[in-house]
Write an enzyme that holds these catalytic residues in place. Structure first.
Site: not given
Length: 152
Positions: A62, A99
């Site tokens: 990701s 993230k």
């Protein structure tokens, strides 16, 4: 979500490594240096808060848009207060994820991936959420082929 195997930082050992004190240019080449006079200890250089610092290996893709890929090692400092834009290891509903933090002015929190295959995650009041730690360094193996570079 990503799964991390966490390791505590141990700076009890010293490992001095030779350092090219003039640096290595990433632009135009410069005359090579024939000598290395200094050394560096990565434990002392990279770890500022040993009791609050951990290592983790990246699982998943990701964050590949930032060059962070599976198998990279993160150095995470839990003593740093997270800020907007930080790369952070977050615990969301009992699962770890890596993230970029997007903290906007209306007190909304988004966890931003860098791979277009993934959507931003909005953290709501219904979520059990904590910023577990802030990533201060990423260590990666560069001796591997990246997709599309097999035949230069």
């Amino acid at each position: 979500m990503n799964v991390f195997r966490l390791y505590r930082a141990d700076i009890s050992t010293i490992l001095p490594l030779l350092l090219a004190d003039g640096g290595i240019r990433a632009g135009f080449p410069s005359p090579a240096q024939d000598y290395v006079t200094e050394s560096i200890d990565l434990n002392r250089t990279l770890i500022k808060h040993p009791a609050a610092t951990f290592y983790a290996k990246v699982v998943g893709d990701s964050m590949c848009g930032e060059g962070i890929t599976e198998g990279d090692i993160l150095i995470i400092d839990r003593s740093i207060e997270a800020q907007h834009g930080d790369l952070a290891v977050c615990c969301l509903d009992g699962e770890f994820t890596l993230k970029r933090l997007c903290l906007n002015r209306s007190d909304r929190i988004f966890l931003m991936p860098s791979n277009p295959k993934y959507r931003p995650i909005e953290v709501t009041r219904d979520n059990d959420f904590t910023v577990w730690g802030v990533v201060i360094y990423t260590i990666k193996a560069n001796r591997r082929r990246l997709p599309g570079t097999e035949r230069w």
